[in-house]
Design a protein around this motif. Structure first.
Motif, mmCIF file in Angstrom:
data_model
loop_
_atom_site.group_PDB
_atom_site.id
_atom_site.type_symbol
_atom_site.label_atom_id
_atom_site.label_comp_id
_atom_site.label_asym_id
_atom_site.label_seq_id
_atom_site.Cartn_x
_atom_site.Cartn_y
_atom_site.Cartn_z
ATOM 1 N N SER A 447 2.387 3.606 33.376
ATOM 2 C CA SER A 447 2.208 2.374 32.608
ATOM 3 C C SER A 447 3.469 1.545 32.772
ATOM 4 O O SER A 447 4.578 2.049 32.583
ATOM 5 C CB SER A 447 1.957 2.683 31.124
ATOM 6 N N ARG A 448 3.310 0.286 33.147
ATOM 7 C CA ARG A 448 4.489 -0.556 33.392
ATOM 8 C C ARG A 448 4.336 -1.920 32.734
ATOM 9 O O ARG A 448 3.304 -2.580 32.845
ATOM 10 C CB ARG A 448 4.760 -0.694 34.885
ATOM 11 N N GLN A 449 5.397 -2.282 32.037
ATOM 12 C CA GLN A 449 5.475 -3.559 31.343
ATOM 13 C C GLN A 449 6.869 -4.131 31.586
ATOM 14 O O GLN A 449 7.861 -3.403 31.505
ATOM 15 C CB GLN A 449 5.238 -3.392 29.830
ATOM 16 N N GLY A 450 6.932 -5.427 31.865
ATOM 17 C CA GLY A 450 8.221 -6.032 32.159
ATOM 18 C C GLY A 450 8.862 -5.358 33.355
ATOM 19 O O GLY A 450 8.223 -5.113 34.378
ATOM 20 N N ALA A 451 10.140 -5.022 33.227
ATOM 21 C CA ALA A 451 10.854 -4.345 34.310
ATOM 22 C C ALA A 451 10.903 -2.838 34.097
ATOM 23 O O ALA A 451 11.593 -2.130 34.830
ATOM 24 C CB ALA A 451 12.279 -4.901 34.412
ATOM 25 N N ASN A 452 10.168 -2.345 33.118
ATOM 26 C CA ASN A 452 10.232 -0.928 32.770
ATOM 27 C C ASN A 452 8.900 -0.241 33.062
ATOM 28 O O ASN A 452 7.872 -0.889 33.276
ATOM 29 C CB ASN A 452 10.594 -0.762 31.295
ATOM 30 N N SER A 453 8.929 1.073 33.050
ATOM 31 C CA SER A 453 7.709 1.853 33.261
ATOM 32 C C SER A 453 7.891 3.234 32.645
ATOM 33 O O SER A 453 9.009 3.686 32.391
ATOM 34 C CB SER A 453 7.390 1.985 34.756
ATOM 35 N N THR A 454 6.775 3.879 32.384
ATOM 36 C CA THR A 454 6.781 5.260 31.914
ATOM 37 C C THR A 454 5.739 6.019 32.717
ATOM 38 O O THR A 454 4.689 5.466 33.063
ATOM 39 C CB THR A 454 6.502 5.336 30.396
ATOM 40 N N LEU A 455 6.029 7.287 33.033
ATOM 41 C CA LEU A 455 5.179 8.027 33.970
ATOM 42 C C LEU A 455 5.213 9.512 33.659
ATOM 43 O O LEU A 455 6.227 10.054 33.236
ATOM 44 C CB LEU A 455 5.665 7.776 35.405
ATOM 45 N N TRP A 456 4.074 10.163 33.864
ATOM 46 C CA TRP A 456 4.011 11.617 33.902
ATOM 47 C C TRP A 456 2.889 12.013 34.857
ATOM 48 O O TRP A 456 2.082 11.172 35.262
ATOM 49 C CB TRP A 456 3.816 12.236 32.520
ATOM 50 N N TYR A 457 2.865 13.270 35.241
ATOM 51 C CA TYR A 457 1.855 13.700 36.211
ATOM 52 C C TYR A 457 1.378 15.106 35.873
ATOM 53 O O TYR A 457 2.043 15.868 35.167
ATOM 54 C CB TYR A 457 2.420 13.661 37.637
ATOM 55 N N LYS A 458 0.188 15.428 36.381
ATOM 56 C CA LYS A 458 -0.399 16.749 36.191
ATOM 57 C C LYS A 458 -1.030 17.218 37.498
ATOM 58 O O LYS A 458 -1.744 16.462 38.160
ATOM 59 C CB LYS A 458 -1.487 16.715 35.104
ATOM 60 N N GLU A 459 -0.771 18.463 37.843
ATOM 61 C CA GLU A 459 -1.440 19.061 38.992
ATOM 62 C C GLU A 459 -2.819 19.548 38.551
ATOM 63 O O GLU A 459 -2.941 20.312 37.597
ATOM 64 C CB GLU A 459 -0.609 20.217 39.546
#
Length: 463
Positions: A447-459
């Protein structure tokens, strides 16, 4: 006698207001978007920590307040708080839906809002927001590795989607007939899913994000028939999305759906197979923030011989339909990711408002009448009383701009075949690394807003 009548009228207003669960100075003299301006701007800039600090108590009631909390905490990676807030919102929705008999407090709320403004009404979330509530509950569970719990939320979300589509069956059919009359070819996904091929109208009431996530999780669980149902639904809504296309082809082949495969291959080509040294990366890419409702106000003078001229304000919510700023491309292993639209949340929100607007206008007219009756019975032609009421009407007539305003503006999705091993994803100035196992699939939530983002992942294992 006149004084007694005025006291009765004023006492009635006080009684109505005291019964309104959403009664506050903010809801009386302002509206939701204005009260949450700082929160919205913080999310828009990608300042998730500041957004968490901007969360206020008691603005819109337990449903909408907790949905906002849950979304912001999720962006800020405060996952336990996010899940707890979304659970509270879900419980509040259940309680609202289980109320078979209108209570005294509900009646007071409705009458109070008719006399003041619609912000005093209990908030009832529209279909698309309920779908997102279950989606973010599901993502919370998936983040914890609780696939079964996530699937429960996907099933609940699908029930919401089904209900939303069935209530709009005639409208969707009209949209399909119009497209046919214009010579537009049918959408293969709509044919396979037995959905009306209603183009943008379908996208406004059905969430491709939900369908794709549900399909992926069913596939990871080994429930291929359920996965194929939702892949076809996703294809009906987002027929050009690579993640949807790849998933539909993959599961159709696995299930041996030969007739479907003939149509799918003709439109999209052969399914992509993984070699022993390859894996797959599916990216769910949320972008921006949904547009908040704005308020439009107009003052109208009304005249009668007994009490002279009085002013009444009309206040309606609307969307400015501002042009979204395009997000920067993201790269996976230094190759630009081919993202395509999966869900347009602004379109969903706009559709919801257009459906509610006739009722909002009727209530606005009734409110003008109710306020005029109250003014005449209370002021009895007194000029000072009329002046006070004019000021009161102007200040308290506020548009109902309540909506889940921290949702993303749009969601894209992609599916990329990669060499197994460590992967590098570049999102703006941020670099993320994760691993993909041979013939495995890794789901990346971004998820990205402005110049920032947050991320996670799952196998997800082998799909």
């Amino acid at each position: 006698m006149a004084t007694h009548s005025r006291y009765v009228s004023l006492g009635l207003v006080s009684l109505l207001l005291s019964g309104c669960a959403n009664f506050s100075a903010g809801n009386l003299f302002s509206h939701y978007s204005a009260q949450n301006k700082d929160l919205y701007q913080a999310v828009q800039l990608g300042d998730y920590a500041q957004a968490s600090d901007e969360l206020d108590d008691g603005i819109a009631g337990p449903i909408l307040d907790n949905m906002e909390y849950g979304r912001v905490y999720f962006l800020d990676q405060q996952y336990p708080q996010s899940l707890a807030s979304l659970d509270k919102a879900d419980q509040a929705v259940k309680e609202q839906q289980e109320q078979a008999v209108i209570s005294l407090s509900q009646s007071a709320t409705s009458l109070g809002s008719l006399a003041i403004n619609d912000n005093l009404n209990t908030y009832t979330p529209p279909d698309y927001e309920l779908g997102f509530l279950h989606l973010y509950l599901g993502l919370n569970y998936l983040k914890q590795g609780k696939l079964e719990d996530a699937l429960v939320e996907m099933r609940r979300a699908n029930a919401v989607q089904k209900s939303a589509r069935e209530r709009r069956e005639q409208e969707l059919q009209r949209a399909q007939d119009k497209m046919k009359s214009q010579g537009i070819s049918p959408n293969i996904g709509a044919v396979l899913a037995r959905y009306p091929d209603a183009g943008n109208t379908l996208k406004a009431v059905q969430n491709g994000y939900l369908f794709l996530l549900s399909a992926i999780l069913y596939e990871a669980d080994g429930s291929l028939n359920d996965a194929y149902v939702d892949y076809r639904r996703a294809l009906a809504v987002a027929p050009n999305n690579p993640a949807v296309i790849d998933g539909t082809l993959r599961v159709a082949k696995e299930l041996g759906m030969q007739q479907d495969l003939v149509m799918l291959k003709k439109q999209y080509g052969q399914p992509k197979s993984l070699s022993k040294s390859q894996g797959r990366v599916i990216i769910l890419d949320e972008q921006g923030v949904v547009e908040p409702l704005s308020g439009w106000k107009l003052s109208l003078p009304l005249f009668d011989r007994s009490s002279g001229t009085s002013l009444y304000s009309i206040a309606l919510p609307y969307y400015r339909h501002q042009t979204d700023r395009e997000s920067e491309s993201i790269t996976l292993n230094q190759v630009t990711v081919s993202n395509r639209l999966l869900a347009d949340v602004n379109t969903m929100a706009s559709q919801d408002l257009s459906e509610r607007l006739p009722t909002i206008i009727v209530r606005q007219v009734l409110r003008v009448v109710a306020k005029d009756v109250l003014r005449r019975s209370t002021t009895q032609g007194n000029d000072l009383g009329n002046l006070v009421f004019n000021v009161w009407n102007a200040l308290t007539e506020q548009p109902d701009t309540r909506s889940w305003l921290t949702l993303p503006a749009r969601v894209d999705a992609s599916s990329t075949v990669v060499d197994a091993g460590e992967q590098t994803l570049q999102v703006g100035a941020k670099t993320y690394t994760f691993k993909v196992t041979p013939q495995g699939t890794t789901l990346v939530w971004l998820s990205r807003q402005g110049a920032n983002s947050t991320l996670w992942y799952k196998e997800l294992g082998r799909l």
